[in-house]
Design an enzyme around this catalytic site. Sequence first.
Site, short mmCIF file in Angstrom:
data_model
loop_
_atom_site.label_atom_id
_atom_site.label_comp_id
_atom_site.label_asym_id
_atom_site.label_seq_id
_atom_site.Cartn_x
_atom_site.Cartn_y
_atom_site.Cartn_z
N LYS A 1 -13.80 0.09 -4.30
CA LYS A 1 -14.91 0.55 -3.44
C LYS A 1 -15.97 1.25 -4.29
CE LYS A 1 -12.31 1.40 0.83
NZ LYS A 1 -11.83 2.45 1.71
N HIS B 1 9.08 -26.89 0.22
CA HIS B 1 8.48 -28.05 -0.44
C HIS B 1 7.32 -27.64 -1.34
CE1 HIS B 1 10.85 -30.90 1.99
NE2 HIS B 1 10.87 -29.86 2.80
N GLU C 1 0.82 -1.22 0.00
CA GLU C 1 0.00 0.00 0.00
C GLU C 1 0.85 1.26 0.00
OE1 GLU C 1 -3.05 0.19 3.07
OE2 GLU C 1 -4.49 -0.78 1.75
O1 PA5 Z 1 -3.18 1.19 6.00
C1 PA5 Z 1 -4.24 1.72 5.73
O2 PA5 Z 1 -4.43 2.95 5.79
C2 PA5 Z 1 -5.43 0.87 5.31
O3 PA5 Z 1 -5.05 -0.47 5.16
C3 PA5 Z 1 -6.54 0.97 6.35
O4 PA5 Z 1 -6.04 0.61 7.60
C4 PA5 Z 1 -7.72 0.07 5.98
O5 PA5 Z 1 -8.20 0.39 4.70
C5 PA5 Z 1 -8.84 0.22 6.99
O6 PA5 Z 1 -9.23 1.56 7.09
P1 PA5 Z 1 -10.03 2.11 8.34
O7 PA5 Z 1 -9.13 2.01 9.51
O8 PA5 Z 1 -10.35 3.52 7.98
O9 PA5 Z 1 -11.23 1.26 8.48
#
Ligand code: PA5
Length: 376
Positions: free
Chosen positions: A367, A278, A257
């Site tokens: 989304k 393996h 990310e």
């Molecule tokens: O690292 C990040 O920002 C994302 O992975 C969020 O943690 C994830 O999308 C969940 O978001 P939220 O905490 O707003 O529910």
Amino acid sequence: MITVNFNPQFDAAKMSSILQELKSDPMGGWIELPKKIDMDEVARIKAAAKKINEDSEYLVCIGIGGSYLGHRAIIEALRPDSGLKIIYAGKSLSRRELEYTLNKVGDRDFSINVISKSGTTLETSIAFAAFKDKLIKKYGPEEAKGRIYATTDAHHGSLHDETVNNGYTRFVVPDNIGGRYSVLTAVGLLPMAVAGVDIDGFIAGALAATTEAVEPAIKYAWMRYTMAMNKYDTEVFASFEPFSEYFNEWLKQLFGESEGKNGQGIWPASVVYSTDLHSLGQFMQEGRRNLWETIIDYPTDEMNKKVVCAVMRAHTAGGIPVLSIGVPSYDARGFGELIYFFELSCAMSAKLLGVDPFTQPGVEAYKNELKKLIQQ
Ligand code: PA5
């Protein structure tokens, strides 16, 4: 202290300016966090953990991505035994999985820790609604409120508003810290404390890393950049401890990310040896040579040490660059150091690739499509 088995000639001026940039970034609050831990907040976390252990057999941790992977990584790696079981929900949209978790809790006493910075994540909201309903049916609306612990934004979001309106126990995700960099906030500390992880040791490890892990982190970020520039587009995180499988998952999310945007990024993959020797071992030894291996070298037993050594020799001979990151201790303190080391390396590495480590614009694409389908 974290150690690395490589010593690249990095551009010290460039790395120092990247570090400064990160420190002044509006989302760089996690960098100095270990030095500024609010001990009153830690005391509240410990008190909440104590109450949950006294009145519950299960804590249902509801959250996804950065809101669950970090603490799950540490809890699964250390497997402390507080007597209470942690169960994870809201990490998918599978009805089958949700029903399984609801049935798993069954008639037992439980509490909920719902974790969402935005307070609007669909997976989290659906699982929270289901478990809240179960809580209310079991305990009635008033007692149910006392069993909900919400970790969310200080000011915004529907979870924030619901928490304030209903008087749930509230913990805050600071404005200047995003999901995947939040393990050292209540996001990670509360579930860890409930599970029986030594959170003081974890914080102490992260604090030590703010000085000791900086140079290793710079070297690692630079090595990753060098690999990327030399057309190695896949990094395989390899560990030899089956309990660290979720740590690998946290790593993949952190790097994926943070770096994967604007057509940039190194694909983060993972293996756990010797199990995967393996299955994926064949590919590692003789497959396409576009990858390198980063061994997370936890302190381990003699036999496993021999496997580490054998893998390093075999894969190097097979034409894979092998890096190794030495973890000082397999305990809460060691993981505190390791988490900070990787967060720092990752943010610097993303900067070297020319992308913003703290955004995730691509996550919105699915989304939006989902929203359209639901509206139809
Ligand atoms: O690292 C990040 O920002 C994302 O992975 C969020 O943690 C994830 O999308 C969940 O978001 P939220 O905490 O707003 O529910």
